[in-house]
Design an enzyme around this catalytic site. Structure first.
Site, PDB file in Angstrom:
ATOM      1  N   HIS A  30     -55.728 -14.162  20.702  1.00 50.90           N
ATOM      2  CA  HIS A  30     -56.960 -14.684  20.103  1.00 50.90           C
ATOM      3  C   HIS A  30     -56.963 -16.199  20.147  1.00 50.90           C
ATOM      4  CE1 HIS A  30     -53.936 -14.207  16.889  1.00 50.90           C
ATOM      5  NE2 HIS A  30     -54.545 -15.211  16.263  1.00 50.90           N
TER       6      HIS A  30
ATOM      7  N   ASP B 114     -50.063 -13.886  17.082  1.00 46.36           N
ATOM      8  CA  ASP B 114     -49.329 -14.331  15.895  1.00 46.36           C
ATOM      9  C   ASP B 114     -47.943 -13.698  15.905  1.00 46.36           C
ATOM     10  OD1 ASP B 114     -51.580 -15.731  15.130  1.00 46.36           O
ATOM     11  OD2 ASP B 114     -52.289 -14.186  13.760  1.00 46.36           O
TER      12      ASP B 114
ATOM     13  N   ARG C  33     -66.349 -25.433  10.716  1.00 50.46           N
ATOM     14  CA  ARG C  33     -65.762 -24.106  10.523  1.00 50.46           C
ATOM     15  C   ARG C  33     -64.412 -24.221   9.809  1.00 50.46           C
ATOM     16  NH1 ARG C  33     -62.464 -20.411  13.514  1.00 50.46           N
ATOM     17  NH2 ARG C  33     -62.896 -18.347  12.674  1.00 50.46           N
TER      18      ARG C  33
ATOM     19  N   HIS D 135     -53.398 -17.444  21.577  1.00 47.18           N
ATOM     20  CA  HIS D 135     -52.029 -17.110  21.151  1.00 47.18           C
ATOM     21  C   HIS D 135     -52.021 -15.737  20.485  1.00 47.18           C
ATOM     22  CE1 HIS D 135     -53.976 -18.599  17.490  1.00 47.18           C
ATOM     23  NE2 HIS D 135     -53.113 -17.841  16.822  1.00 47.18           N
TER      24      HIS D 135
HETATM   25  C1  LIG Z   1     -45.012 -18.370  10.004  1.00 45.09           C
HETATM   26  C2  LIG Z   1     -45.659 -19.030  10.929  1.00 45.09           C
HETATM   27  C3  LIG Z   1     -46.509 -18.419  11.982  1.00 45.09           C
HETATM   28  C4  LIG Z   1     -47.078 -19.622  12.722  1.00 45.09           C
HETATM   29  C5  LIG Z   1     -45.957 -20.600  12.599  1.00 45.09           C
HETATM   30  C6  LIG Z   1     -45.637 -20.490  11.098  1.00 45.09           C
HETATM   31  O1  LIG Z   1     -44.446 -21.102  10.788  1.00 45.09           O
HETATM   32  C7  LIG Z   1     -46.732 -21.104  10.259  1.00 45.09           C
HETATM   33  C8  LIG Z   1     -47.989 -21.340  11.052  1.00 45.09           C
HETATM   34  C9  LIG Z   1     -48.320 -20.188  11.990  1.00 45.09           C
HETATM   35  C10 LIG Z   1     -49.261 -20.628  13.103  1.00 45.09           C
HETATM   36  C11 LIG Z   1     -50.743 -20.652  12.698  1.00 45.09           C
HETATM   37  C12 LIG Z   1     -51.577 -21.112  13.919  1.00 45.09           C
HETATM   38  C13 LIG Z   1     -51.185 -20.388  15.202  1.00 45.09           C
HETATM   39  C14 LIG Z   1     -49.636 -20.354  15.366  1.00 45.09           C
HETATM   40  C15 LIG Z   1     -49.235 -19.774  16.708  1.00 45.09           C
HETATM   41  C16 LIG Z   1     -49.098 -21.740  15.095  1.00 45.09           C
HETATM   42  O2  LIG Z   1     -48.909 -22.640  15.884  1.00 45.09           O
HETATM   43  O3  LIG Z   1     -48.847 -21.875  13.725  1.00 45.09           O
HETATM   44  C17 LIG Z   1     -49.050 -19.610  14.182  1.00 45.09           C
HETATM   45  C18 LIG Z   1     -47.521 -19.380  14.187  1.00 45.09           C
HETATM   46  C19 LIG Z   1     -47.162 -18.017  14.763  1.00 45.09           C
HETATM   47  O4  LIG Z   1     -47.743 -16.997  14.354  1.00 45.09           O
HETATM   48  O5  LIG Z   1     -46.306 -17.999  15.638  1.00 45.09           O
HETATM   49  O1  LIG Z   2     -59.451 -19.943  13.017  1.00 50.07           O
HETATM   50  C1  LIG Z   2     -59.322 -18.809  13.451  1.00 50.07           C
HETATM   51  O2  LIG Z   2     -60.253 -18.014  13.482  1.00 50.07           O
HETATM   52  C2  LIG Z   2     -58.000 -18.352  14.012  1.00 50.07           C
HETATM   53  C3  LIG Z   2     -56.821 -18.888  13.264  1.00 50.07           C
HETATM   54  C4  LIG Z   2     -55.554 -18.342  13.782  1.00 50.07           C
HETATM   55  O3  LIG Z   2     -55.515 -17.678  14.785  1.00 50.07           O
HETATM   56  C5  LIG Z   2     -54.277 -18.616  13.083  1.00 50.07           C
HETATM   57  O4  LIG Z   2     -54.270 -19.374  12.094  1.00 50.07           O
HETATM   58  O5  LIG Z   2     -53.242 -18.053  13.516  1.00 50.07           O
HETATM   59 FE   LIG Z   3     -53.581 -16.686  15.044  1.00 51.24          FE
END
Ligand SMILES: C=C1C[C@]23C[C@@]1(O)CC[C@H]2[C@@]12CCC[C@@](C)(C(=O)O1)[C@H]2[C@@H]3C(=O)O
Ligand SMILES: O=C(O)CCC(=O)C(=O)O
Ligand SMILES: [Fe+2]
Length: 368
Positions: free
Chosen positions: A284, A229, A294, A227
């Site tokens: 990533h 961010d 981890r 994905h």
């Molecule tokens: C602010 C945010 C970005 C995120 C969705 C969220 O509401 C909180 C969690 C974030 C995260 C972390 C893991 C990967 C990701 C794609 C997900 O599913 O939750 C990211 C979201 C994002 O960056 O779109």
């Molecule tokens: O665990 C990791 O190294 C990646 C975590 C991540 O990509 C995320 O929280 O958005």
């Molecule tokens: Fe991420």
């Protein structure tokens, strides 16, 4: 349109809780966790010459190094970042304590289907037919209410660490923003929402704690699927176990090996938009390990709730038309919740090929 980060998913509820009791009790990888096509791109060995740039933030040349890393990788590691080692150790201990609680205890702080904060699977899980070998806990603002459920007696010491971590990360994120923006030739006056002192006081953020237990069959499992961010930038602290990989064009998946005391910084979709496509938001993922547990802690940094992010006018010109329409962070999170990795193309503008656009401008990143 939702106006606060905590309301971003009101229109896109998903029910996402781990369906099993305990990862550690599984001796074999269940079919529901077996991913196929994991080797769509090759994985690059750690000893390869291709490695994510490591930048000392006290280096007088830091701005140039950051700019180069953003343009060519979309990710870099930083040392001498000013976050005390003790705080990094403390946040790691909080995460470890949290994820080692019994499942029924963690579920007391479960994320609600339309909420942002709490315990659960990563939101992107809903886009995949297979389960990810991980658990997550998201914190927006104060974790008090959830932590009271998790640790009725000793929640306050855990809350204090989270608050301190959020405070320090916010300062570092502001500093990194100026290095990144400075590398694009952008200054204080160009970003009104940075505030009078340029400190990005009103910025929003989420803290994502990720847990990846040791896995009986890591070659078929996925910790966190590929994905980008949705942030401006993300600052990641990983424990001493590797697992994070970034996709590098022409090379494949490159592992970001943990460097003692260093933090990983990656460009998110909103900074890609702000830079009008100059800086890529890196794809990533997190892989898992047969024997090692981890942990990662991601500080997801975004603009104030009310701010619309659009390509910076200083970067535009007749041969550089804006590639994206303005979006708020919440609006973009909603788009991501609906369209996942196609979200960027959803907010991309159709640029007419009428001769105004320099089609030979190879410095621009191709997206969408
Ligand atoms: C602010 C945010 C970005 C995120 C969705 C969220 O509401 C909180 C969690 C974030 C995260 C972390 C893991 C990967 C990701 C794609 C997900 O599913 O939750 C990211 C979201 C994002 O960056 O779109
Ligand atoms: O665990 C990791 O190294 C990646 C975590 C991540 O990509 C995320 O929280 O958005
Ligand atoms: Fe991420």
């Amino acid at each position: 349109m939702p106006s606060r980060l905590s309301d971003a998913f009101k229109a896109h509820p998903v029910q996402l809780y781990p369906k099993h009791q305990d990862f550690n009790s599984l001796q074999e990888l269940p079919d529901s966790y077996k991913w196929t096509q994991l080797d769509e791109y090759p994985s690059c060995e750690s000893f390869s010459s291709e490695s994510v740039p490591l930048i000392d933030l006290t280096d007088p040349n830091a701005l140039t190094l950051v700019g180069h890393a953003c343009k060519t990788w979309g990710v870099f590691q930083v040392t001498n970042h000013g976050i005390p080692t003790k705080l990094l150790d403390d946040i790691e201990s909080v995460s470890r304590c949290l994820f080692s609680l019994p499942q029924q205890q963690k579920l007391k702080a479960a994320r609600s289907p339309d909420g942002v904060s709490g315990y659960g699977l990563a939101r992107i899980s809903s886009f995949f037919p297979k389960l990810m070998w991980s658990e997550g806990f998201t914190i927006v603002g104060s974790p008090l209410e959830h932590f009271r459920q998790l640790w009725p007696q000793e929640y306050s010491k855990f809350c204090d660490i989270i608050e301190e971590y959020e405070k320090e990360m916010k300062k570092l994120a502001g500093r990194l923003m100026w290095l990144i923006l400075g590398s694009l030739g952008i200054c204080n006056e160009d970003i009104k929402w940075a505030g009078p002192k340029g400190e990005f006081q009103g910025a929003s953020a989420a803290l994502q704690l990720n847990s990846y237990p040791a896995c009986p069959d890591p070659d078929q499992a996925m910790g966190l699927a590929a994905h980008t961010d949705s942030t401006l930038l993300t600052i990641l602290h990983q424990n001493n176990t590797s697992g994070l990989q970034v996709l590098r064009e022409g090379t494949g998946w490159v592992t970001v090996d943990p460097v003692q005391g260093a933090l990983v910084v990656n460009i998110g979709d909103l900074l890609h938009i702000l830079s009008n496509g100059l800086y890529p938001s890196v794809l990533h993922r997190a892989m898992v390990n047969r024997t090692r547990y981890r942990l990662s802690m991601a500080y997801l940094y975004g603009p104030p709730d009310s701010v619309q992010i659009s390509p910076l006018s200083k970067l535009l010109g007749p041969s550089h038309p804006p590639l994206y329409r303005p979006v708020t962070w919440n609006e973009y999170l909603g788009t991501k919740a609906k369209h996942f990795n196609k979200a960027l193309s959803c907010v991309r503008l159709c640029v007419p090929l009428n001769g105004l656009v320099d089609v030979n401008d190879h410095n621009r990143v191709q997206v969408g």
